[in-house]
Design a protein around this motif. Sequence first.
Motif: not given
Lengths: 222, 114
Positions: A113-118, A120-122, A124-130
């Motif tokens: 919620a705090f690291a990935i979602l921002p 994605i929003i910024k 505009k693409q989903i980064n699946l690397e975690y």
Amino acid sequence: MSNEVQVMIKQNYKFSKQLTPENERIFTDIVCYLRTSDIDELQAEEAIQQILDMFLSAQHRGEAISDVIGSDYKEFCNEIIHSSSKQRFSSKVLTFLELLLFCMVLMWVIDLAFAILPQIIKNKQINLEYTVTLGFLARVFTVLAIAYALINYIGRNSFQLAKKSRKKFFIFGCLFGLFILLPAFISYLLKDFVLFTAELHYIGLILIPSYLASRYYNRWRS
Amino acid sequence: MNDKSQLLKGTLEGCILKVINDRETYGYEISEKLKQQGFSDICEGTVYPLLIRLERNGLLASTKRDSPFGPKRKYYQLTPKGRQELATFYENWLALKNSVDRLFEDYQRGVKDE
């Protein structure tokens, strides 16, 4: 935690609402003390259920709790603990494992919620690397350790803590601050130690089913 | 040792077994019954931990029934092992009582004569 225990906890909580404020305070201290003792979970909850019936019956007869269980509540609880069966080691390990997995899933979701979602929003693409860092694991363990210590401390000292004092408020404030700051500090220190990088859904695919499996197993084993 | 509660400790479990042997009952009723019989210091809080221990040792079985206030209430019955234990307790109690009575037979007279 078995299904039977969970149902009893819910029922006991519901019926405890009928207690007078003074009796509810004493009852809560007893519940905290018994639940953090090392008696078998089911036996502890059964004792709580029977004590609740004692309290409500006494209330109905217009008697004080001290007339029913004596004025030394801690001694009363110790007698119960002394007479009951102790929790088995395997059961302790399973409960801890369920808690550990729950904590990991929770931290992972918070992290998402705090690291990935921002991102994605910024972007505009989903980064699946975690990336799983040592910081993440350290954070899980410190949160768990502090929570465990805090709950046990409150439980073991429930009768003394019921007497309010400024010093206790101060100590509690400090502990709570520690609870917030320490995990954050440790994970900041260790954030650059990358353990491994995996695709997002794989992590969820491992974490969530293993948490559900442990929960399912714990609920139905007794 | 002069403390009444110390003397009582060992006998209370046997007395609880007797009360339950008369009829299936629960904690508060047991403590009230004992009070009626002169066990003045007994309260429900004294009886309950003993009930847990007796059940754990297989001397009692329990059934949960609805209580008027919501949470289920445990009613206790004697198991065959419990009945046996009650018989043994009473046997031991009689032997002990007789010995103490015999020893003290002339004691009260002596006190009166003084």
